[in-house]
Write a protein that holds these residues in place. Structure first.
Motif, PDB file in Angstrom:
ATOM      1  N   UNK A   1      -5.745 -66.603 -55.033  1.00 40.52           N
ATOM      2  CA  UNK A   1      -4.961 -65.371 -54.930  1.00 40.52           C
ATOM      3  C   UNK A   1      -3.477 -65.622 -55.181  1.00 40.52           C
ATOM      4  N   UNK A   2      -3.008 -66.827 -54.892  1.00 41.36           N
ATOM      5  CA  UNK A   2      -1.609 -67.151 -55.188  1.00 41.36           C
ATOM      6  C   UNK A   2      -1.328 -67.124 -56.691  1.00 41.36           C
ATOM      7  N   UNK A   3      -2.357 -67.261 -57.519  1.00 40.36           N
ATOM      8  CA  UNK A   3      -2.190 -67.084 -58.963  1.00 40.36           C
ATOM      9  C   UNK A   3      -1.898 -65.624 -59.286  1.00 40.36           C
ATOM     10  N   UNK A   4      -2.446 -64.735 -58.476  1.00 43.07           N
ATOM     11  CA  UNK A   4      -2.300 -63.294 -58.699  1.00 43.07           C
ATOM     12  C   UNK A   4      -0.975 -62.796 -58.126  1.00 43.07           C
ATOM     13  N   UNK A   5      -0.742 -63.102 -56.873  1.00 37.05           N
ATOM     14  CA  UNK A   5       0.431 -62.619 -56.145  1.00 37.05           C
ATOM     15  C   UNK A   5       1.112 -63.838 -55.519  1.00 37.05           C
ATOM     16  N   UNK A   6       1.974 -64.522 -56.274  1.00 38.14           N
ATOM     17  CA  UNK A   6       2.520 -65.790 -55.786  1.00 38.14           C
ATOM     18  C   UNK A   6       3.585 -65.617 -54.702  1.00 38.14           C
ATOM     19  N   UNK A   7       3.572 -66.555 -53.737  1.00 38.74           N
ATOM     20  CA  UNK A   7       4.660 -66.579 -52.766  1.00 38.74           C
ATOM     21  C   UNK A   7       5.922 -67.095 -53.465  1.00 38.74           C
ATOM     22  N   UNK A   8       7.070 -66.829 -52.986  1.00 43.97           N
ATOM     23  CA  UNK A   8       7.372 -66.139 -51.736  1.00 43.97           C
ATOM     24  C   UNK A   8       7.450 -64.625 -51.872  1.00 43.97           C
TER      25      UNK A   8
ATOM     26  N   UNK B   1      -6.466 -59.771 -42.867  1.00 44.44           N
ATOM     27  CA  UNK B   1      -5.196 -60.161 -43.480  1.00 44.44           C
ATOM     28  C   UNK B   1      -4.892 -59.240 -44.638  1.00 44.44           C
ATOM     29  N   UNK B   2      -3.619 -59.224 -45.021  1.00 49.75           N
ATOM     30  CA  UNK B   2      -3.207 -58.327 -46.102  1.00 49.75           C
ATOM     31  C   UNK B   2      -2.031 -58.910 -46.865  1.00 49.75           C
ATOM     32  N   UNK B   3      -1.843 -58.361 -48.046  1.00 49.57           N
ATOM     33  CA  UNK B   3      -0.660 -58.620 -48.859  1.00 49.57           C
ATOM     34  C   UNK B   3      -0.009 -57.279 -49.111  1.00 49.57           C
ATOM     35  N   UNK B   4       1.304 -57.242 -48.941  1.00 45.78           N
ATOM     36  CA  UNK B   4       2.076 -56.017 -49.150  1.00 45.78           C
ATOM     37  C   UNK B   4       2.957 -56.176 -50.381  1.00 45.78           C
ATOM     38  N   UNK B   5       3.202 -55.057 -51.056  1.00 40.78           N
ATOM     39  CA  UNK B   5       4.094 -55.086 -52.207  1.00 40.78           C
ATOM     40  C   UNK B   5       5.547 -54.998 -51.739  1.00 40.78           C
ATOM     41  N   UNK B   6       6.466 -54.878 -52.680  1.00 42.11           N
ATOM     42  CA  UNK B   6       7.901 -54.863 -52.325  1.00 42.11           C
ATOM     43  C   UNK B   6       8.286 -53.636 -51.512  1.00 42.11           C
TER      44      UNK B   6
ATOM     45  N   UNK C   1      -5.254 -58.696 -62.745  1.00 42.86           N
ATOM     46  CA  UNK C   1      -5.399 -58.232 -61.369  1.00 42.86           C
ATOM     47  C   UNK C   1      -4.034 -57.938 -60.769  1.00 42.86           C
ATOM     48  N   UNK C   2      -3.061 -58.777 -61.034  1.00 41.46           N
ATOM     49  CA  UNK C   2      -1.702 -58.522 -60.533  1.00 41.46           C
ATOM     50  C   UNK C   2      -1.161 -57.211 -61.096  1.00 41.46           C
ATOM     51  N   UNK C   3      -1.336 -56.982 -62.366  1.00 40.56           N
ATOM     52  CA  UNK C   3      -0.878 -55.737 -62.984  1.00 40.56           C
ATOM     53  C   UNK C   3      -1.551 -54.532 -62.332  1.00 40.56           C
ATOM     54  N   UNK C   4      -2.842 -54.626 -62.100  1.00 40.33           N
ATOM     55  CA  UNK C   4      -3.588 -53.558 -61.429  1.00 40.33           C
ATOM     56  C   UNK C   4      -2.998 -53.272 -60.056  1.00 40.33           C
ATOM     57  N   UNK C   5      -2.763 -54.322 -59.277  1.00 36.61           N
ATOM     58  CA  UNK C   5      -2.229 -54.135 -57.927  1.00 36.61           C
ATOM     59  C   UNK C   5      -0.797 -53.611 -57.961  1.00 36.61           C
ATOM     60  N   UNK C   6       0.001 -54.089 -58.886  1.00 35.29           N
ATOM     61  CA  UNK C   6       1.386 -53.621 -58.992  1.00 35.29           C
ATOM     62  C   UNK C   6       1.478 -52.169 -59.448  1.00 35.29           C
ATOM     63  N   UNK C   7       0.476 -51.684 -60.153  1.00 31.32           N
ATOM     64  CA  UNK C   7       0.471 -50.293 -60.611  1.00 31.32           C
ATOM     65  C   UNK C   7      -0.136 -49.335 -59.586  1.00 31.32           C
TER      66      UNK C   7
END
Length: 157
Positions: free
Chosen positions: A43-50, A103-108, A15-21
């Motif tokens: 979800x922190x397993x997928x997109x860990x903080x910080x 809520x949302x998560x943003x990439x770099x 899932x992280x790879x999918x979101x990063x692509x």
């Protein structure tokens, strides 16, 4: 606990790879504190903080203005709950779920890659057109406006 998610390490990695692509994900229809805490842990397993932070999205964000002007995130209950309350209540978990969260998560690059609508079931505003015209009239206009905006944002950012 019924209705929770559990991701294996492999599922989280994929899932992280999918979101990063460039992928996009919308998680909807989970209510109350326990469901939120479970989701956040998984979800922190997928997109860990910080590096990745789940944030509340203000109504001034472009995602709310892609096509329609969304002034509020509607609280949409499931139709069975709505019927049992006579349409008077939409908070499926009582006082614990009164406040709706977008809520949302943003990439770099600050692109939203995942949105979470908590204490609401936005997708029911699209699914129940033929079930009850009153339910449709109460929830569909705001639900479709938000849904269309999110899809357009995801496709153009």
């Amino acid at each position: 606990m019924l209705g929770t998610i559990g991701l294996t390490d492999m599922e989280a990695s994929r899932l992280r790879l999918y979101l990063e692509k460039g992928g996009f994900m919308w998680v909807d229809d989970f209510w109350g504190n326990a469901a939120w805490e479970q989701w956040e842990r998984e979800f922190e397993k997928v997109m860990p903080p910080p590096d990745y932070v789940i944030e509340d999205v203000p109504l001034s964000d472009p995602i709310f203005h892609s096509m329609f002007e969304v002034a509020r995130v509607p609280q949409v209950s499931n139709i069975r709950f709505w019927r049992t309350t006579g349409g008077a209540s939409t908070s499926e978990r009582g006082p614990e779920s009164v406040t709706v969260h977008f809520r949302a998560v943003r990439d770099k690059h600050r692109r939203i890659v995942a949105v979470m609508t908590h204490n609401t079931d936005i997708s029911d505003s699209w699914e129940r057109e033929a079930d009850d015209p009153r339910f449709f009239q109460q929830f569909a206009p705001d639900g479709y406006a938000l849904g269309i905006n999110v899809v357009l944002y995801a496709l153009t950012h």
